[in-house]
Design an enzyme around this catalytic site. Sequence first.
Site, mmCIF file in Angstrom:
data_model
loop_
_atom_site.group_PDB
_atom_site.id
_atom_site.type_symbol
_atom_site.label_atom_id
_atom_site.label_comp_id
_atom_site.label_asym_id
_atom_site.label_seq_id
_atom_site.Cartn_x
_atom_site.Cartn_y
_atom_site.Cartn_z
ATOM 1 N N CYS A 2 4.352 -3.867 -5.667
ATOM 2 C CA CYS A 2 4.909 -2.707 -6.188
ATOM 3 C C CYS A 2 5.897 -3.367 -7.065
ATOM 4 C CB CYS A 2 5.806 -1.959 -5.207
ATOM 5 S SG CYS A 2 4.682 -1.197 -3.736
ATOM 6 N N ARG A 49 4.159 2.135 -6.971
ATOM 7 C CA ARG A 49 3.387 1.477 -5.690
ATOM 8 C C ARG A 49 2.002 1.136 -6.380
ATOM 9 N NH1 ARG A 49 1.038 4.189 -0.363
ATOM 10 N NH2 ARG A 49 0.492 2.297 0.577
ATOM 11 N N ILE A 52 -2.004 -0.765 -1.060
ATOM 12 C CA ILE A 52 -2.837 -1.895 -0.584
ATOM 13 C C ILE A 52 -3.114 -1.610 0.868
ATOM 14 C CG2 ILE A 52 -3.105 -4.466 -0.236
ATOM 15 C CD1 ILE A 52 -3.039 -3.910 -3.327
ATOM 16 N N ASN A 74 8.723 -4.472 -2.417
ATOM 17 C CA ASN A 74 7.606 -5.217 -3.152
ATOM 18 C C ASN A 74 7.055 -6.396 -2.631
ATOM 19 O OD1 ASN A 74 5.998 -6.140 -5.375
ATOM 20 N ND2 ASN A 74 7.649 -7.393 -6.346
ATOM 21 N N GLY A 75 5.878 -6.290 -2.349
ATOM 22 C CA GLY A 75 5.106 -7.360 -1.697
ATOM 23 C C GLY A 75 4.248 -6.976 -0.514
ATOM 24 N N GLU A 76 4.050 -8.013 0.494
ATOM 25 C CA GLU A 76 3.359 -7.770 1.693
ATOM 26 C C GLU A 76 4.049 -8.719 2.735
ATOM 27 O OE1 GLU A 76 0.745 -5.910 1.938
ATOM 28 O OE2 GLU A 76 -0.020 -5.510 -0.354
ATOM 29 N N ASP A 99 3.299 -1.729 6.034
ATOM 30 C CA ASP A 99 3.998 -2.974 6.428
ATOM 31 C C ASP A 99 5.449 -2.729 6.152
ATOM 32 O OD1 ASP A 99 3.125 -2.821 3.853
ATOM 33 O OD2 ASP A 99 3.328 -5.007 3.755
ATOM 34 N N ILE A 294 -13.068 -18.334 -15.009
ATOM 35 C CA ILE A 294 -12.897 -18.112 -16.351
ATOM 36 C C ILE A 294 -13.046 -19.455 -17.154
ATOM 37 C CG2 ILE A 294 -10.512 -18.406 -16.834
ATOM 38 C CD1 ILE A 294 -10.702 -15.844 -18.490
ATOM 39 N N GLY A 368 -5.664 -20.554 -4.896
ATOM 40 C CA GLY A 368 -5.372 -21.877 -4.471
ATOM 41 C C GLY A 368 -3.890 -22.265 -4.819
#
Length: 629
Positions: A2, A49, A52, A74-76, A99, A294, A368
């Site tokens: 978000c 938002r 997810i 904002n985030g997970e 969450d 890419i 990664g």
Amino acid sequence: MCGICGVIHLDGAPVAKATLQAMNDTLFHRGPDDAGYHLADHIGLAMRRLSIIDVAGSPQPLYNEDQQVTVVFNGEIYNFQALRQQLTAKGHTFRTGGDGETIAHLYEDHSTDAPKHLRGQFAFAAWDAAQEKLLLACDRMGQKPIYYYYDAQTFVFASEIKALLRHPRVPRQSILDDPHNLALYLSYGYIPAPQTAFKHIHALQPGHTLLLNAATGKIGVQPYWQPPQIAPADRSAQAADWVPQIREALLEAVRLRLIADVPLGAFLSGGLDSSLIVALMQRETNHTVKTFSIGFAGEDSFDETIYARQVADYLGTDHTAFIVEPHAMDLLPKLVWHYDAPFADSSAIPTFLVSELTRQHVTVALTGDGGDELFAGYDRFYAATLVQKLGMIPRPLWQMASGLLGALPEGTGYANRLKRAGRFVRGASQPLAYAYFDWVRLFDAEQVQQLTQQRDIGGAHFAGFIGGDPDLSAILYANMTTYLPDDLLIKADRCSMAASLEARAPFMDHELVELAARVPLNLKLNGRNTKYILKEVARGLLPDAIIDRKKHGFGAPLGAWLRQDSGLVRDVLLSQQARQRGLLSMPAVEKLITEHESGQRDHGYRLWALLTLETWYHLFVDAPQPVMP
């Protein structure tokens, strides 16, 4: 993911809905699915938002039971399910299935210690109406940024600076008018936190909280987590003792980041880090993993898509390779707009492009990012040990060799041996802290002085940060606490969020970071074998040919592009507006352009840094109001 923002008028003035909405609209790209607002007299909170988890529910702002605690987030939070169980057992009632609501209830129980209980990537604001206090928090590694402006009358915060600038009380003044700060930018290629490109606007640093007492107008910034110190070498250590626990910790980090109610995939460069993440993803899901890479047409030395395809075929992923022919100058204003600052890391170009293209297929992508920082993956770490071993060679000999190499013409290919040798030799003539910084810096000390008339501000800044007599452990720690959050993670956030794509980095799981720090140094850098222990973790999961392939950075053929666009480079950097600005010595700028055009030197990355600087001034300082290009 978000975008969040908020305003507290400490002088008691009401927050205008139109102002808060203008700030929030600026963050639309971070969250195109929904918007939410909380307005109460002198305070306003807002969010955009990107849905997810609990896609149909979990609208923000989020509240505790009596709505005295209001959260925008904002985030997970990857451990939210375990937290919900613990909080429910204590009597808390949840209204949503997402969450973010866990934060409101954690704040009730733990106040400013709430972030200590979170495992994830996040920036949040929690308003405590009863106490008239605002808590801001940034995750431990700095994956989700948060910025703020503060004076006696106003406190404003946002996920991106451009949102702050929509508030009429926030000034737009450049710190780069000061030659000292300009020299820092030219040296690092970014502006070291907690400073930003704007006076009076600060970044909340990783692992920190900010507590604002709205009744008194006072703020306090405190760490709630410290990056772990890097363990020294232990010659008795055995890789076999560490491989199982590292593999299990990484597997858990991947498993947690597969939680999503939307399509999910992964960036796959073909290098060790992203390939290992994808291998573990494929083990943890019943679905074929979608992977994306890419490449750039006509520039084989920068193209890793062939290796990405090899890994994809081996693991059986659903792979898409994007081959593009971008024009660097066309991308320049877009990138500067999304960064809110001059930002010289040209790998933002492929990151931005692969994010845009990936978003056409999925909403979440694992990356990664961070493997090199945790496990000593860069050649410059070996170079540092080599300099220490060759310490008996007199510095004048190194300086002579540097002068000889500097007189030879440079190519623009990725692995140009002359450039690498010249950079190593130039660094080797200096003390270790300055040597290391010379290998990572953008403009060398002489070039900075020619451009700004400042002596080696950057080298002194880094040497002061790293300490008096550094060893390789100290250098790894400095890399993890400067370059990683201020460059790599900012790049990942801005480029993915520009495309409304959520990027997740398992290597940045703080429990894995703490474990990696305890691994003896000689198991990370084993002779000249970088990332030794991580390669052993990957054995059996990936082909040895991929594991042992020489590292290839994620970059763009900028030197070649800017030779093709040299007329446009001149138009921007030598314009009347740039001359009147008076930041840089124009003869020094023209020398860089001429040397690059002639093929004598490859100044592609340096010219890009100057282009982003001038474009940032044009978009954010000169304009009456910053507007998306």
